[in-house]
Motif scaffolding. Structure first.
Motif, mmCIF file in Angstrom:
data_model
loop_
_atom_site.group_PDB
_atom_site.id
_atom_site.type_symbol
_atom_site.label_atom_id
_atom_site.label_comp_id
_atom_site.label_asym_id
_atom_site.label_seq_id
_atom_site.Cartn_x
_atom_site.Cartn_y
_atom_site.Cartn_z
ATOM 1 N N ASP A 1 -69.979 -12.733 -8.928
ATOM 2 C CA ASP A 1 -71.049 -13.260 -9.785
ATOM 3 C C ASP A 1 -72.381 -13.393 -9.055
ATOM 4 O O ASP A 1 -73.314 -13.998 -9.577
ATOM 5 C CB ASP A 1 -70.642 -14.629 -10.346
ATOM 6 N N ALA A 2 -72.482 -12.851 -7.849
ATOM 7 C CA ALA A 2 -73.702 -12.991 -7.069
ATOM 8 C C ALA A 2 -74.704 -11.887 -7.413
ATOM 9 O O ALA A 2 -74.341 -10.823 -7.923
ATOM 10 C CB ALA A 2 -73.394 -12.952 -5.573
ATOM 11 N N ASP A 3 -75.969 -12.156 -7.129
ATOM 12 C CA ASP A 3 -77.028 -11.170 -7.317
ATOM 13 C C ASP A 3 -77.457 -10.542 -6.001
ATOM 14 O O ASP A 3 -77.803 -9.357 -5.956
ATOM 15 C CB ASP A 3 -78.238 -11.836 -7.980
ATOM 16 N N VAL A 4 -77.444 -11.344 -4.946
ATOM 17 C CA VAL A 4 -77.910 -10.877 -3.645
ATOM 18 C C VAL A 4 -76.928 -11.315 -2.576
ATOM 19 O O VAL A 4 -76.447 -12.460 -2.591
ATOM 20 C CB VAL A 4 -79.311 -11.444 -3.306
ATOM 21 N N PHE A 5 -76.635 -10.418 -1.639
ATOM 22 C CA PHE A 5 -75.826 -10.727 -0.460
ATOM 23 C C PHE A 5 -76.663 -10.363 0.753
ATOM 24 O O PHE A 5 -77.157 -9.243 0.868
ATOM 25 C CB PHE A 5 -74.520 -9.929 -0.472
ATOM 26 N N LEU A 6 -76.836 -11.299 1.671
ATOM 27 C CA LEU A 6 -77.718 -11.119 2.831
ATOM 28 C C LEU A 6 -76.934 -11.380 4.109
ATOM 29 O O LEU A 6 -76.299 -12.428 4.246
ATOM 30 C CB LEU A 6 -78.895 -12.092 2.726
ATOM 31 N N GLN A 7 -76.965 -10.418 5.029
ATOM 32 C CA GLN A 7 -76.258 -10.610 6.303
ATOM 33 C C GLN A 7 -77.012 -9.940 7.428
ATOM 34 O O GLN A 7 -77.743 -8.980 7.220
ATOM 35 C CB GLN A 7 -74.813 -10.071 6.213
ATOM 36 N N ASN A 8 -76.830 -10.464 8.651
ATOM 37 C CA ASN A 8 -77.366 -9.818 9.852
ATOM 38 C C ASN A 8 -76.316 -9.799 10.958
ATOM 39 O O ASN A 8 -76.590 -10.094 12.119
ATOM 40 C CB ASN A 8 -78.665 -10.487 10.320
ATOM 41 N N TYR A 9 -75.083 -9.434 10.566
ATOM 42 C CA TYR A 9 -74.009 -9.309 11.540
ATOM 43 C C TYR A 9 -74.298 -8.210 12.558
ATOM 44 O O TYR A 9 -75.042 -7.272 12.281
ATOM 45 C CB TYR A 9 -72.695 -8.956 10.831
ATOM 46 N N ARG A 10 -73.661 -8.307 13.713
ATOM 47 C CA ARG A 10 -73.710 -7.217 14.671
ATOM 48 C C ARG A 10 -73.066 -5.969 14.068
ATOM 49 O O ARG A 10 -72.191 -6.080 13.197
ATOM 50 C CB ARG A 10 -72.990 -7.599 15.966
ATOM 51 N N PRO A 11 -73.463 -4.784 14.507
ATOM 52 C CA PRO A 11 -72.892 -3.559 13.946
ATOM 53 C C PRO A 11 -71.368 -3.573 13.975
ATOM 54 O O PRO A 11 -70.756 -3.897 15.001
ATOM 55 C CB PRO A 11 -73.453 -2.458 14.855
ATOM 56 N N GLY A 12 -70.757 -3.247 12.862
ATOM 57 C CA GLY A 12 -69.304 -3.174 12.758
ATOM 58 C C GLY A 12 -68.635 -4.443 12.281
ATOM 59 O O GLY A 12 -67.495 -4.402 11.802
ATOM 60 N N VAL A 13 -69.312 -5.596 12.401
ATOM 61 C CA VAL A 13 -68.683 -6.868 12.036
ATOM 62 C C VAL A 13 -68.462 -6.954 10.530
ATOM 63 O O VAL A 13 -67.391 -7.390 10.063
ATOM 64 C CB VAL A 13 -69.527 -8.057 12.531
ATOM 65 N N ALA B 1 -67.916 -4.632 8.366
ATOM 66 C CA ALA B 1 -66.774 -3.799 7.966
ATOM 67 C C ALA B 1 -65.465 -4.448 8.378
ATOM 68 O O ALA B 1 -64.487 -4.436 7.600
ATOM 69 C CB ALA B 1 -66.906 -2.411 8.580
ATOM 70 N N ARG B 2 -65.417 -5.031 9.584
ATOM 71 C CA ARG B 2 -64.182 -5.683 10.033
ATOM 72 C C ARG B 2 -63.817 -6.859 9.148
ATOM 73 O O ARG B 2 -62.641 -7.139 8.911
ATOM 74 C CB ARG B 2 -64.318 -6.142 11.484
ATOM 75 N N LEU B 3 -64.839 -7.559 8.652
ATOM 76 C CA LEU B 3 -64.592 -8.705 7.777
ATOM 77 C C LEU B 3 -64.352 -8.283 6.322
ATOM 78 O O LEU B 3 -64.006 -9.124 5.487
ATOM 79 C CB LEU B 3 -65.781 -9.673 7.825
ATOM 80 N N GLY B 4 -64.571 -6.996 6.041
ATOM 81 C CA GLY B 4 -64.408 -6.530 4.671
ATOM 82 C C GLY B 4 -65.550 -6.929 3.763
ATOM 83 O O GLY B 4 -65.382 -7.013 2.540
ATOM 84 N N VAL B 5 -66.751 -7.157 4.363
ATOM 85 C CA VAL B 5 -67.908 -7.556 3.564
ATOM 86 C C VAL B 5 -69.046 -6.548 3.738
ATOM 87 O O VAL B 5 -70.217 -6.882 3.582
ATOM 88 C CB VAL B 5 -68.381 -8.989 3.912
ATOM 89 N N ASP B 6 -68.706 -5.305 4.071
ATOM 90 C CA ASP B 6 -69.703 -4.250 4.132
ATOM 91 C C ASP B 6 -70.129 -3.888 2.706
ATOM 92 O O ASP B 6 -69.512 -4.304 1.721
ATOM 93 C CB ASP B 6 -69.136 -3.025 4.841
#
Length: 403
Positions: A96-108, A110-115
């Motif tokens: 139900d979200a409109d925006v998802f904002l992240q600044n994880y290190r490269p690859g993180v 995807a590992r968390l399944g939030v790519d």
């Protein structure tokens, strides 16, 4: 400046999931919250890193000042995203979200399944913003995206100062700030695109590109004009602007001058040689001499004398402020640049407010920075989790709540 909700915000009704840390991401998300978006700060159960990092040695009661300054108008959900149940909580929120904002290190991500691919499969209309230091991939992708390192790499530190001195950084987290503004613009543009087409999309922002494109004029002088970036023997403030240009000592302080007519300046400070020089020719070829003559001429009078004289003569000049001067400046007070509000744990808080004005839907402060997981229970309930599911997550330590 408006600090209470008396009109609907421009982004009322939009939900933002802020999974970012440090400055650039949280600052961008805070601006979305200022415009009315419901920003849920998704942070580890121990709290976001910035909660535990001091800012100039300043501390708060339960929230340190650096976190306080970057996380107003947000609710906090504290959840362990490494736990399968925690991942499922986030997926429920993404639906139900409109925006998802992240600044994880490269690859993180995807590992968390939030790519982006994983979350777009849940919610195709999602605007997904990824902030990185140097880009999503490439030779520098895994380098630390820290402000000073990016300032140095950007070339900006060699556009000011003396030839024989070490390069000087800006007196603020310049790269973080411009990256936050770039991400904020990216969100707004992507939401407008979605309103027109129904499409969500991936928005990528990196600090290196943000600080590079900020120097549009300077770099064009180099890449198009072919002029070298050459510092001077004197502390000239910009390599591509004629002299005098910079900060100068007076009898009682400092002031800055921006490329005045040399004839006028020479007459005011009593330097006939300066008064006889040509602005465009000598302003470049005699840059150091002009700077030195200007500096010598300003030493014998106080700042106020020179500012009054320069204003009367049409010369661009101004005072050099410290923070104490800035907050008491009459124009700052007139603009309402700073806002004051009451925080439940930190008391009376005065901070910089909003850099924009809207007549129909002004920004406001509905809440200060949250405690770790302060809104975990209500956010989970809004996501549709039943009471027994919520209690199981608390019991397992997957989520926490602070009051």
């Amino acid at each position: 400046m408006t600090t209470t909700r008396d009109k609907p915000g421009i982004l009322d009704g939009y939900r933002v999931l802020d999974c970012s840390i440090a400055m650039a991401g949280p600052f961008a998300a805070q601006r979305l919250g200022d415009l009315g978006a419901d920003v849920v700060k998704v942070e580890p159960v121990t709290g976001e890193w910035q909660r535990h990092a001091s800012a100039g040695g300043a501390t708060g009661n339960r929230i340190n000042v650096s976190f306080l300054s970057l996380n107003r108008n947000k609710r906090s959900l504290a959840v362990d995203l490494k736990a399968p149940a925690g991942k499922e909580v986030l997926r429920r929120l993404v639906a139900d979200a409109d925006v998802f904002l992240q600044n994880y290190r490269p690859g993180v991500a995807a590992r968390l399944g939030v790519d982006y691919a994983s979350l777009a499969a849940i919610n195709p209309s999602l605007v997904y913003v990824s902030i990185s230091g140097y880009g999503e991939d490439g030779p520098y992708a895994r380098r630390p995206g820290q402000d000073l390192l990016l300032q140095a790499m950007s070339g900006a530190m060699l556009s000011t100062g003396r030839t024989d001195e070490a390069p000087r950084a800006a007196g603020q987290y310049l790269v973080d700030a411009v990256t936050a503004s770039t991400a904020f613009e990216g969100v707004l543009a992507a939401l407008l695109h979605r309103e027109r087409t129904g499409e969500g999309q991936l928005v990528t922002v990196n600090m290196l590109d943000a600080i590079t494109t900020l120097q549009m004029q300077e770099l064009s002088v180099h890449t198009v004009g072919g002029l070298p970036q050459t510092r001077s023997a004197e502390p000239h403030a910009h390599v591509y602007i004629r002299s005098p240009y910079g900060a100068f000592r007076t009898a009682d302080g400092y002031l800055v001058i921006a490329f005045p007519p040399l004839k006028t300046l020479g007459g005011l400070i009593g330097d006939d040689t300066l008064a006889a020089m040509d602005d465009e020719e000598h302003g470049w070829t005699h840059r150091d001499e002009i700077f030195a003559r200007t500096a010598a001429g300003l030493l014998h009078r106080p700042t106020r004398h020179w500012l009054d004289a320069f204003e009367a003569a049409g010369i661009w000049a101004g005072p050099v402020y410290g923070y104490a001067d800035l907050v008491d400046d009459p124009q700052i007070r007139h603009n309402g640049t700073f806002v004051t509000y009451d925080h439940p744990t930190e008391g009376r808080v005065t901070v910089p407010g909003f850099p924009y004005r809207f007549s129909a839907a002004p920004p406001r402060i509905d809440r200060g920075a949250p405690l770790t997981g302060e809104h975990t229970r209500e956010v989970l309930a809004e996501a549709g989790l039943a009471e027994d599911e919520i209690e199981e997550l608390f019991a397992a330590g997957t989520v926490v709540e602070t009051s």
